[in-house]
Design a protein around this motif. Structure first.
Motif, PDB file in Angstrom:
ATOM      1  N   SER A  31      17.109  37.745  46.257  1.00 20.05           N
ATOM      2  CA  SER A  31      17.750  38.624  45.279  1.00 20.05           C
ATOM      3  C   SER A  31      19.002  39.272  45.850  1.00 20.05           C
ATOM      4  O   SER A  31      19.966  39.529  45.116  1.00 20.05           O
ATOM      5  CB  SER A  31      16.766  39.701  44.807  1.00 20.05           C
ATOM      6  N   PHE A  32      19.036  39.536  47.150  1.00 23.38           N
ATOM      7  CA  PHE A  32      20.211  40.136  47.789  1.00 23.38           C
ATOM      8  C   PHE A  32      21.418  39.210  47.683  1.00 23.38           C
ATOM      9  O   PHE A  32      22.542  39.658  47.429  1.00 23.38           O
ATOM     10  CB  PHE A  32      19.895  40.419  49.265  1.00 23.38           C
ATOM     11  N   ILE A  33      21.188  37.916  47.847  1.00 18.59           N
ATOM     12  CA  ILE A  33      22.298  36.954  47.867  1.00 18.59           C
ATOM     13  C   ILE A  33      22.627  36.455  46.463  1.00 18.59           C
ATOM     14  O   ILE A  33      23.801  36.393  46.075  1.00 18.59           O
ATOM     15  CB  ILE A  33      21.952  35.771  48.783  1.00 18.59           C
ATOM     16  N   ALA A  34      21.611  36.111  45.670  1.00 23.09           N
ATOM     17  CA  ALA A  34      21.851  35.392  44.410  1.00 23.09           C
ATOM     18  C   ALA A  34      22.108  36.304  43.218  1.00 23.09           C
ATOM     19  O   ALA A  34      23.066  36.091  42.457  1.00 23.09           O
ATOM     20  CB  ALA A  34      20.667  34.473  44.117  1.00 23.09           C
ATOM     21  N   LEU A  35      21.280  37.318  43.019  1.00 23.85           N
ATOM     22  CA  LEU A  35      21.341  38.091  41.778  1.00 23.85           C
ATOM     23  C   LEU A  35      22.646  38.862  41.578  1.00 23.85           C
ATOM     24  O   LEU A  35      23.127  38.958  40.437  1.00 23.85           O
ATOM     25  CB  LEU A  35      20.143  39.043  41.693  1.00 23.85           C
ATOM     26  N   PRO A  36      23.248  39.455  42.623  1.00 26.10           N
ATOM     27  CA  PRO A  36      24.523  40.157  42.383  1.00 26.10           C
ATOM     28  C   PRO A  36      25.613  39.274  41.809  1.00 26.10           C
ATOM     29  O   PRO A  36      26.483  39.754  41.075  1.00 26.10           O
ATOM     30  CB  PRO A  36      24.899  40.674  43.791  1.00 26.10           C
ATOM     31  N   PHE A  37      25.591  37.971  42.119  1.00 23.34           N
ATOM     32  CA  PHE A  37      26.597  37.076  41.556  1.00 23.34           C
ATOM     33  C   PHE A  37      26.389  36.889  40.056  1.00 23.34           C
ATOM     34  O   PHE A  37      27.339  36.613  39.317  1.00 23.34           O
ATOM     35  CB  PHE A  37      26.559  35.725  42.264  1.00 23.34           C
ATOM     36  N   ALA A  38      25.150  37.052  39.586  1.00 22.87           N
ATOM     37  CA  ALA A  38      24.883  36.933  38.153  1.00 22.87           C
ATOM     38  C   ALA A  38      25.332  38.179  37.398  1.00 22.87           C
ATOM     39  O   ALA A  38      25.902  38.087  36.310  1.00 22.87           O
ATOM     40  CB  ALA A  38      23.392  36.679  37.913  1.00 22.87           C
ATOM     41  N   THR A  39      25.083  39.352  37.961  1.00 21.22           N
ATOM     42  CA  THR A  39      25.356  40.595  37.244  1.00 21.22           C
ATOM     43  C   THR A  39      26.741  41.160  37.524  1.00 21.22           C
ATOM     44  O   THR A  39      27.211  42.024  36.777  1.00 21.22           O
ATOM     45  CB  THR A  39      24.303  41.655  37.606  1.00 21.22           C
ATOM     46  N   ASN A  40      27.421  40.703  38.576  1.00 23.85           N
ATOM     47  CA  ASN A  40      28.724  41.273  38.934  1.00 23.85           C
ATOM     48  C   ASN A  40      29.850  40.252  38.998  1.00 23.85           C
ATOM     49  O   ASN A  40      30.968  40.590  39.385  1.00 23.85           O
ATOM     50  CB  ASN A  40      28.632  41.970  40.308  1.00 23.85           C
ATOM     51  N   SER A  41      29.571  38.994  38.630  1.00 22.13           N
ATOM     52  CA  SER A  41      30.573  37.945  38.824  1.00 22.13           C
ATOM     53  C   SER A  41      31.814  38.151  37.962  1.00 22.13           C
ATOM     54  O   SER A  41      32.939  37.924  38.406  1.00 22.13           O
ATOM     55  CB  SER A  41      29.961  36.572  38.541  1.00 22.13           C
ATOM     56  N   SER A  42      31.634  38.576  36.709  1.00 16.63           N
ATOM     57  CA  SER A  42      32.788  38.786  35.833  1.00 16.63           C
ATOM     58  C   SER A  42      33.695  39.869  36.401  1.00 16.63           C
ATOM     59  O   SER A  42      34.927  39.714  36.437  1.00 16.63           O
ATOM     60  CB  SER A  42      32.315  39.175  34.427  1.00 16.63           C
ATOM     61  N   GLU A  43      33.105  40.951  36.824  1.00 13.40           N
ATOM     62  CA  GLU A  43      33.873  42.044  37.418  1.00 13.40           C
ATOM     63  C   GLU A  43      34.563  41.605  38.703  1.00 13.40           C
ATOM     64  O   GLU A  43      35.720  41.957  38.968  1.00 13.40           O
ATOM     65  CB  GLU A  43      32.932  43.221  37.704  1.00 13.40           C
ATOM     66  N   ALA A  44      33.876  40.803  39.500  1.00 11.92           N
ATOM     67  CA  ALA A  44      34.443  40.351  40.772  1.00 11.92           C
ATOM     68  C   ALA A  44      35.636  39.432  40.557  1.00 11.92           C
ATOM     69  O   ALA A  44      36.678  39.582  41.209  1.00 11.92           O
ATOM     70  CB  ALA A  44      33.360  39.634  41.590  1.00 11.92           C
ATOM     71  N   VAL A  45      35.508  38.463  39.631  1.00  8.08           N
ATOM     72  CA  VAL A  45      36.610  37.536  39.365  1.00  8.08           C
ATOM     73  C   VAL A  45      37.833  38.285  38.847  1.00  8.08           C
ATOM     74  O   VAL A  45      38.968  38.028  39.262  1.00  8.08           O
ATOM     75  CB  VAL A  45      36.167  36.448  38.361  1.00  8.08           C
ATOM     76  N   SER A  46      37.613  39.230  37.942  1.00  9.77           N
ATOM     77  CA  SER A  46      38.718  40.007  37.391  1.00  9.77           C
ATOM     78  C   SER A  46      39.424  40.799  38.485  1.00  9.77           C
ATOM     79  O   SER A  46      40.661  40.858  38.525  1.00  9.77           O
ATOM     80  CB  SER A  46      38.196  40.958  36.305  1.00  9.77           C
ATOM     81  N   ALA A  47      38.660  41.407  39.393  1.00 11.17           N
ATOM     82  CA  ALA A  47      39.256  42.188  40.475  1.00 11.17           C
ATOM     83  C   ALA A  47      40.069  41.306  41.410  1.00 11.17           C
ATOM     84  O   ALA A  47      41.182  41.668  41.832  1.00 11.17           O
ATOM     85  CB  ALA A  47      38.163  42.922  41.249  1.00 11.17           C
ATOM     86  N   ILE A  48      39.543  40.128  41.742  1.00 10.18           N
ATOM     87  CA  ILE A  48      40.241  39.230  42.664  1.00 10.18           C
ATOM     88  C   ILE A  48      41.544  38.732  42.057  1.00 10.18           C
ATOM     89  O   ILE A  48      42.591  38.702  42.726  1.00 10.18           O
ATOM     90  CB  ILE A  48      39.319  38.051  43.046  1.00 10.18           C
ATOM     91  N   ILE A  49      41.496  38.355  40.788  1.00 10.65           N
ATOM     92  CA  ILE A  49      42.709  37.865  40.125  1.00 10.65           C
ATOM     93  C   ILE A  49      43.758  38.968  40.027  1.00 10.65           C
ATOM     94  O   ILE A  49      44.936  38.765  40.324  1.00 10.65           O
ATOM     95  CB  ILE A  49      42.371  37.317  38.728  1.00 10.65           C
ATOM     96  N   PHE A  50      43.342  40.167  39.645  1.00 15.81           N
ATOM     97  CA  PHE A  50      44.295  41.258  39.454  1.00 15.81           C
ATOM     98  C   PHE A  50      44.912  41.700  40.772  1.00 15.81           C
ATOM     99  O   PHE A  50      46.085  42.091  40.824  1.00 15.81           O
ATOM    100  CB  PHE A  50      43.594  42.431  38.774  1.00 15.81           C
TER     101      PHE A  50
END
Length: 575
Positions: free
Chosen positions: A459-478
């Motif tokens: 859960s430490f490795i996999a689940l955050p990518f499911a619940t935070n991936s949209s926010e992460a991609v937006s931050a990286i692009i911006f």
């Protein structure tokens, strides 16, 4: 709504009708002996890695959702349920932002937006220990703690470091120079700068770790009698911090205003870029995806009306005024100022040909990255497909987050229709999160049984990518825009997400542990959250310029966190 999410739900229902023979691990007298083994030996750890291995039981969630006991089967279910949780997070974010468009930043933006943004994580944490017996809850609650720790650590290490590398500029006189990136990966000569408000966001994030310290006091004092009371006190402190943070945003709405501007700036860029494509006498991108300099040169010549080889502010404003945008009113002065700041790297209040070429190329690259990062990718090298997708993507964000100035807010067209859409997004997002949080936790737990990997690490490795991936991609692009303003908005968003994770999600977890009478044995997990928040909070609370070497510290903290939990729990036996 996204038809792919509905298709996946339908596929799960169809798959749930499939039946298969379940082979148990019990010894049976009617099995044929191989002459070597007597069937009583315990399977070694590596057998858990067999993708076709089955354990003894498989219980369908809700009595109809598919389940499996094999490694590959549970991995597939984790991916499917994880994607559905990602869609739930996207719908909740969209719906809450539409409410912000209608009602403005005040009460709605301060109280409900932060809570809705963290709802998928909170839902997963809640169901991880809500159902079943106390023993089952104690076993599965590690999934919730893994998500809680994993989300915080991922945002402050992998995502923070990636945004730093993406947004680095040359550091001169202790400040990063906007748009100037000539020193490569110099650990001290390049980096990013943020404004003072970002420091305040980081300090708020650092304060949010107080409940973690409170709940650990009995362990620090080596006492066993006050652990249940410490959980209650930590829960009260966490709830007080949550309420205080939300009220702070209501009465000091600069955090909300940053969220609004974050979307506004991206949309202004996409609209100008799309109009440039319409004005171009050819394709802006070649077949290999690189910028077409001949076409960009024609655009430069067309905007440079006096033919002096430079685009002045007046010429740029005349070009922008000539753009007809029917969907919303454009602030021409603001758009002119934004484009001039992005392109004029020499700061001489005019844009020459190399600056125009570099600026257009950078905008095109950002549009392509946004399209590639989306679930619906633009096919082929066609510029218009990339730009149409990027324009629609940023238009939705802009429509959902109309930038509200201090004096007032822009009017909303069709408020009734917008309210209905907001309600639908919120209902669908909440329904998906509520329906598939429990199956996702079960899939993680079954995957742990099949592989003998502790549920916390999965859960430490996999689940955050499911619940935070949209926010992460937006931050990286911006962050790739290489501006102090964009860096400030990006890192403020990350600190705000961690703050809500530390107060809202922790409140849910503490309430679960206290009400169900579970044992608090998460000392090592709490330690890594405290260490990461303090280290990154110390960086961001007392400085506004970050050399590139700080990204190495952030990246290093991720494997260190995993290794620390393993060593403390499985070598030293912490609890």
């Amino acid at each position: 709504m996204d038809n792919r999410a509905l298709a996946i739900v339908f596929l799960l229902i169809v798959c749930s009708t499939a039946e298969g023979r379940l082979i148990t691990g019990e010894r049976a007298s009617d099995l044929v002996s191989d002459g070597v083994h007597d069937g009583s030996a315990t399977a070694p750890l590596l057998i858990g890695l067999n993708p076709f291995r089955s354990s003894e039981t498989c219980e369908q969630t809700y009595g109809f959702l598919p389940c499996t006991t094999t490694v590959l089967g549970n991995l597939f279910l984790i991916l499917v349920y994880g994607y559905l949780m990602f869609r739930a997070a996207t719908y909740l974010s969209t719906g809450s932002e539409l409410l912000l468009e209608i009602l403005g930043p005040g009460l709605i933006g301060g109280l409900f937006l932060p809570i809705l943004g963290a709802l998928p994580d909170a839902m997963l944490i809640l169901v991880s220990g809500l159902s079943g017996t106390t023993e089952t809850a104690q076993s599965q609650v590690s999934v919730g703690m893994g998500l809680l720790a994993g989300s915080t650590v991922m945002l402050l290490t992998l995502i923070w470091g990636t945004c730093m590398v993406n947004g680095k500029c040359d550091i001169e006189n202790e400040d990063a120079m906007d748009g100037k990136d000539t020193r490569g990966f110099s650990l001290t000569g390049s980096g990013v700068s943020t404004d003072i408000w970002t420091k305040y966001a980081a300090r708020i994030m650092a304060i949010s770790i107080i409940p973690f310290l409170v709940v650990q006091l009995p362990q620090i004092m080596n006492s066993t009698s006050g652990r249940h009371l410490a959980i209650l006190i930590a829960l009260i402190v966490s709830l007080l911090l949550l309420v205080s943070y939300c009220l702070y945003q209501v009465f000091q709405p600069w955090i909300q205003l940053r969220k609004l501007e974050y979307a506004r700036l991206k949309h202004v860029m996409s609209r100008i870029l799309r109009h440039l494509k319409m004005r171009a006498l050819g394709r802006l991108l070649k077949d290999d995806g690189s910028p077409n300099e001949k076409v960009i040169q024609k655009l430069f010549t067309a905007i440079d009306t006096d033919g002096d080889g430079y685009i002045s502010s007046l010429e740029l404003r005349a070009f922008i005024v000539g753009i007809r945008f029917d969907e919303i009113n454009l602030d021409h002065d603001g758009a002119t100022d934004k484009m001039m700041k992005d392109f004029d790297t020499s700061r001489d209040i005019k844009i020459d040909w190399p600056e125009f070429r570099a600026g257009i190329s950078k905008w095109l690259e950002e549009a392509i990255r946004a399209a590639d990062a989306s679930p619906v990718r633009a096919a082929g090298p066609s510029t218009i497909k990339y730009l149409d997708h990027f324009h629609q993507q940023t238009k939705r964000a802009h429509d959902q987050l109309k930038f509200r100035r201090d004096e007032g807010t822009e009017g909303v067209q069709n408020p009734r229709s917008t309210s209905i859409r907001a309600a639908l997004y919120l209902l669908v997002g909440t329904a998906i999160a509520a329906a598939f949080a429990d199956p996702l936790v079960d899939a993680v737990d079954n995957f742990s049984d099949a592989t003998s990997i502790p549920t916390f690490f999965i859960s430490f490795i996999a689940l955050p990518f499911a619940t935070n991936s949209s926010e992460a991609v937006s931050a990286i692009i911006f962050s790739s825009r290489k501006k102090e303003r964009s860096a400030s908005l990006t890192f403020s968003e990350l600190y705000g997400a961690v703050t809500m994770n530390n107060v809202l999600c922790l409140s849910v977890f503490l309430a679960l542990v206290y009400i169900r009478g579970l044992t608090w044995d998460f000392s090592s997990e709490v330690l890594i959250i405290v260490i990461v928040c303090l280290v990154m909070g110390a960086f961001a609370s007392f400085r506004t310029t970050f050399p590139l070497w700080t990204s190495l510290v952030a990246f290093l903290l991720y494997p260190v966190s995993l290794g620390l939990v393993y060593v403390l729990d499985y070598v030293f036996g912490w609890s």
